[in-house]
Motif scaffolding. Structure first.
Motif, PDB file in Angstrom:
ATOM      1  N   GLU A 158      42.566  33.712  53.284  1.00 47.13           N
ATOM      2  CA  GLU A 158      41.256  34.372  53.319  1.00 47.13           C
ATOM      3  C   GLU A 158      41.237  35.604  52.413  1.00 47.13           C
ATOM      4  N   GLU A 159      41.982  35.524  51.310  1.00 47.86           N
ATOM      5  CA  GLU A 159      42.012  36.597  50.328  1.00 47.86           C
ATOM      6  C   GLU A 159      41.172  36.225  49.109  1.00 47.86           C
ATOM      7  N   ILE A 160      40.551  37.234  48.534  1.00 45.86           N
ATOM      8  CA  ILE A 160      39.716  37.057  47.344  1.00 45.86           C
ATOM      9  C   ILE A 160      40.413  37.684  46.149  1.00 45.86           C
ATOM     10  N   SER A 161      40.517  36.935  45.059  1.00 49.78           N
ATOM     11  CA  SER A 161      41.082  37.478  43.823  1.00 49.78           C
ATOM     12  C   SER A 161      40.050  37.344  42.713  1.00 49.78           C
ATOM     13  N   ILE A 162      40.081  38.282  41.778  1.00 48.70           N
ATOM     14  CA  ILE A 162      39.114  38.300  40.675  1.00 48.70           C
ATOM     15  C   ILE A 162      39.868  38.427  39.359  1.00 48.70           C
ATOM     16  N   LEU A 163      39.642  37.478  38.453  1.00 45.96           N
ATOM     17  CA  LEU A 163      40.275  37.471  37.141  1.00 45.96           C
ATOM     18  C   LEU A 163      39.208  37.551  36.056  1.00 45.96           C
ATOM     19  N   GLN A 164      39.574  38.135  34.941  1.00 47.83           N
ATOM     20  CA  GLN A 164      38.665  38.183  33.795  1.00 47.83           C
ATOM     21  C   GLN A 164      38.484  36.778  33.241  1.00 47.83           C
ATOM     22  N   ALA A 165      37.243  36.368  33.050  1.00 48.99           N
ATOM     23  CA  ALA A 165      36.976  35.074  32.434  1.00 48.99           C
ATOM     24  C   ALA A 165      37.355  35.144  30.955  1.00 48.99           C
ATOM     25  N   PRO A 166      37.533  34.003  30.286  1.00 49.75           N
ATOM     26  CA  PRO A 166      37.857  34.038  28.854  1.00 49.75           C
ATOM     27  C   PRO A 166      36.883  34.923  28.090  1.00 49.75           C
ATOM     28  N   GLU A 167      37.400  35.728  27.169  1.00 42.58           N
ATOM     29  CA  GLU A 167      36.591  36.736  26.485  1.00 42.58           C
ATOM     30  C   GLU A 167      35.422  36.137  25.715  1.00 42.58           C
ATOM     31  N   ASP A 168      35.623  34.974  25.110  1.00 40.55           N
ATOM     32  CA  ASP A 168      34.582  34.414  24.260  1.00 40.55           C
ATOM     33  C   ASP A 168      33.685  33.414  24.983  1.00 40.55           C
ATOM     34  N   ILE A 169      33.794  33.346  26.314  1.00 39.60           N
ATOM     35  CA  ILE A 169      32.956  32.395  27.035  1.00 39.60           C
ATOM     36  C   ILE A 169      31.541  32.950  27.160  1.00 39.60           C
ATOM     37  N   ARG A 170      30.585  32.053  27.081  1.00 36.95           N
ATOM     38  CA  ARG A 170      29.201  32.429  27.309  1.00 36.95           C
ATOM     39  C   ARG A 170      28.834  31.999  28.720  1.00 36.95           C
ATOM     40  N   TRP A 171      28.465  32.962  29.540  1.00 36.66           N
ATOM     41  CA  TRP A 171      28.220  32.663  30.948  1.00 36.66           C
ATOM     42  C   TRP A 171      27.046  31.705  31.124  1.00 36.66           C
ATOM     43  N   PHE A 172      26.067  31.773  30.197  1.00 37.43           N
ATOM     44  CA  PHE A 172      24.887  30.930  30.350  1.00 37.43           C
ATOM     45  C   PHE A 172      25.264  29.461  30.177  1.00 37.43           C
ATOM     46  N   LYS A 173      24.886  28.646  31.133  1.00 32.02           N
ATOM     47  CA  LYS A 173      25.164  27.209  31.142  1.00 32.02           C
ATOM     48  C   LYS A 173      26.656  26.898  31.171  1.00 32.02           C
ATOM     49  N   SER A 174      27.442  27.772  31.796  1.00 30.06           N
ATOM     50  CA  SER A 174      28.861  27.495  32.053  1.00 30.06           C
ATOM     51  C   SER A 174      29.047  27.221  33.532  1.00 30.06           C
ATOM     52  N   ASN A 175      29.912  26.255  33.861  1.00 32.25           N
ATOM     53  CA  ASN A 175      30.177  25.945  35.255  1.00 32.25           C
ATOM     54  C   ASN A 175      31.635  25.563  35.440  1.00 32.25           C
ATOM     55  N   PRO A 176      32.232  25.927  36.587  1.00 34.14           N
ATOM     56  CA  PRO A 176      33.607  25.520  36.858  1.00 34.14           C
ATOM     57  C   PRO A 176      33.659  24.040  37.236  1.00 34.14           C
ATOM     58  N   ILE A 177      34.658  23.337  36.721  1.00 35.43           N
ATOM     59  CA  ILE A 177      34.880  21.933  37.062  1.00 35.43           C
ATOM     60  C   ILE A 177      36.371  21.724  37.299  1.00 35.43           C
ATOM     61  N   GLU A 178      36.713  20.604  37.901  1.00 31.95           N
ATOM     62  CA  GLU A 178      38.118  20.228  38.039  1.00 31.95           C
ATOM     63  C   GLU A 178      38.503  19.365  36.844  1.00 31.95           C
ATOM     64  N   TYR A 179      39.567  19.750  36.156  1.00 33.94           N
ATOM     65  CA  TYR A 179      40.023  19.002  34.991  1.00 33.94           C
ATOM     66  C   TYR A 179      41.469  18.591  35.230  1.00 33.94           C
ATOM     67  N   TYR A 180      41.658  17.368  35.697  1.00 32.47           N
ATOM     68  CA  TYR A 180      42.977  16.821  35.992  1.00 32.47           C
ATOM     69  C   TYR A 180      43.792  17.786  36.872  1.00 32.47           C
ATOM     70  N   GLY A 181      43.182  18.206  37.963  1.00 31.27           N
ATOM     71  CA  GLY A 181      43.858  19.058  38.932  1.00 31.27           C
ATOM     72  C   GLY A 181      43.845  20.534  38.609  1.00 31.27           C
ATOM     73  N   LYS A 182      43.246  20.910  37.476  1.00 28.25           N
ATOM     74  CA  LYS A 182      43.209  22.315  37.076  1.00 28.25           C
ATOM     75  C   LYS A 182      41.770  22.840  37.113  1.00 28.25           C
ATOM     76  N   VAL A 183      41.656  24.157  37.248  1.00 29.56           N
ATOM     77  CA  VAL A 183      40.355  24.804  37.177  1.00 29.56           C
ATOM     78  C   VAL A 183      39.954  24.907  35.700  1.00 29.56           C
ATOM     79  N   ALA A 184      38.727  24.517  35.410  1.00 30.27           N
ATOM     80  CA  ALA A 184      38.248  24.573  34.032  1.00 30.27           C
ATOM     81  C   ALA A 184      36.805  25.072  34.023  1.00 30.27           C
ATOM     82  N   LEU A 185      36.367  25.521  32.859  1.00 31.77           N
ATOM     83  CA  LEU A 185      34.993  25.972  32.662  1.00 31.77           C
ATOM     84  C   LEU A 185      34.385  25.159  31.527  1.00 31.77           C
TER      85      LEU A 185
END
Length: 307
Positions: A158-185
């Protein structure tokens, strides 16, 4: 390809509620700020109590956001519901910050225990849908405006962690997905204009290392993406990205606008990131008119837990 909708899947009347998501046979129905959980195996329906101690829910704020998510704690073998409540503060400008609360409810537990508030290292505003994978949930959020962070909640600790998203990512129309067991955007900002998608994959959580690649739509399918507005609605078990046509646009303030559009045919696209192939899946149903449709994955897990 096409398939026929299963007409035998019936649920109790959910007037005013929408189906948020499904996890291991547990369906989450939301009518903000209320939430109901329905077990598709036992046909049991429970209405969770209101979060009476929430300061944000009690406020009459037009930009208030309430999100619910069911998760499984693999250590304690418990099912938990997380509620995220957030809103912007009353300041404006690029340094605008946010107020947020996280609450946890244990399904099948002692109802008198109710909702528990979980501490968060930084107040934030979720800006994407939620991805649940390996006992954790992930989503992009603003700690301050236009500075996207990846927020992770562990259902066991029940712990929350916060990481910086990739610097060059554009938040608009970005979504997290599962990519072969890994977190992806996956970002679709350039899909309609340039027929490309950008994919970031989390390679090392401890070092916050991401890999990036650009996907170019196959020439034979460029007309499809140029003529249709699409959004990400998750992935299948075969790691195909589910793309849903939609007629929604978002303003910079987060306002959702539904454009007029009628259809008598429901369909989605499944995109194989490895093979770079997309296929259309039609959903056969009697013709009717709608402005908006969505896709919620149903699993075939039988869940005999008592809610």
């Amino acid at each position: 390809s096409s398939f026929v909708v299963d007409r035998d899947l019936t649920t109790p009347s959910m007037k005013g509620y929408y189906l948020s998501h499904v996890l291991r046979g547990l369906m989450c129905f939301v009518k903000e700020p209320s939430v109901k959980i329905y077990n598709t195996t036992t046909r049991q329906l429970v209405v969770l109590p209101d979060i009476e101690e929430s300061n944000i829910i009690a406020e009459d704020h037009k930009n208030k956001k309430i999100m619910y998510r069911i998760g499984h704690d693999p250590v304690g073998d418990q099912y938990k519901v997380v509620c995220i409540v957030a809103r912007p503060n009353d300041e404006f400008g690029e340094l605008r910050r946010y107020l947020s609360e996280h609450w946890v409810f244990i399904l099948g537990g002692d109802k008198s225990s109710g909702w528990r508030k979980i501490p968060c290292p930084s107040p934030h505003l979720p800006i994407t849908q939620i991805l649940s994978i390996n006992g954790r949930m992930h989503y992009l959020a603003w700690v301050q405006k236009f500075d996207p962070m990846l927020v992770t909640f562990d259902f066991s600790s029940e712990e929350i962690s916060i990481l910086q998203a990739p610097e060059d990512i554009r938040w608009f129309k970005s979504n997290p997905i599962e990519y072969y067991g890994k977190v992806a955007l996956l970002n679709l900002s350039d899909l309609k204009r340039e027929c490309t998608m950008n994919l970031w994959v989390m390679e090392d959580v401890e070092k916050n290392m991401w890999s990036e690649k650009t996907l170019v739509v196959h020439p034979s399918q460029m007309d499809i993406v140029k003529s249709t507005s699409l959004r990400v609605a998750g992935t299948t078990r075969n790691n195909e990205v589910i793309l849903v046509p939609h007629n929604i646009r978002y303003t910079l303030t987060g306002e959702v606008i539904v454009e007029p559009q009628n259809t008598t045919l429901l369909y989605i696209f499944l995109y194989d990131l490895q093979k770079n192939l997309m296929r259309k899946v039609e959903i056969k149903e009697p013709p009717y008119h709608t402005k908006f449709w969505d896709v919620v994955g149903l699993d075939d897990v039988e869940n005999f837990m008592y809610l």
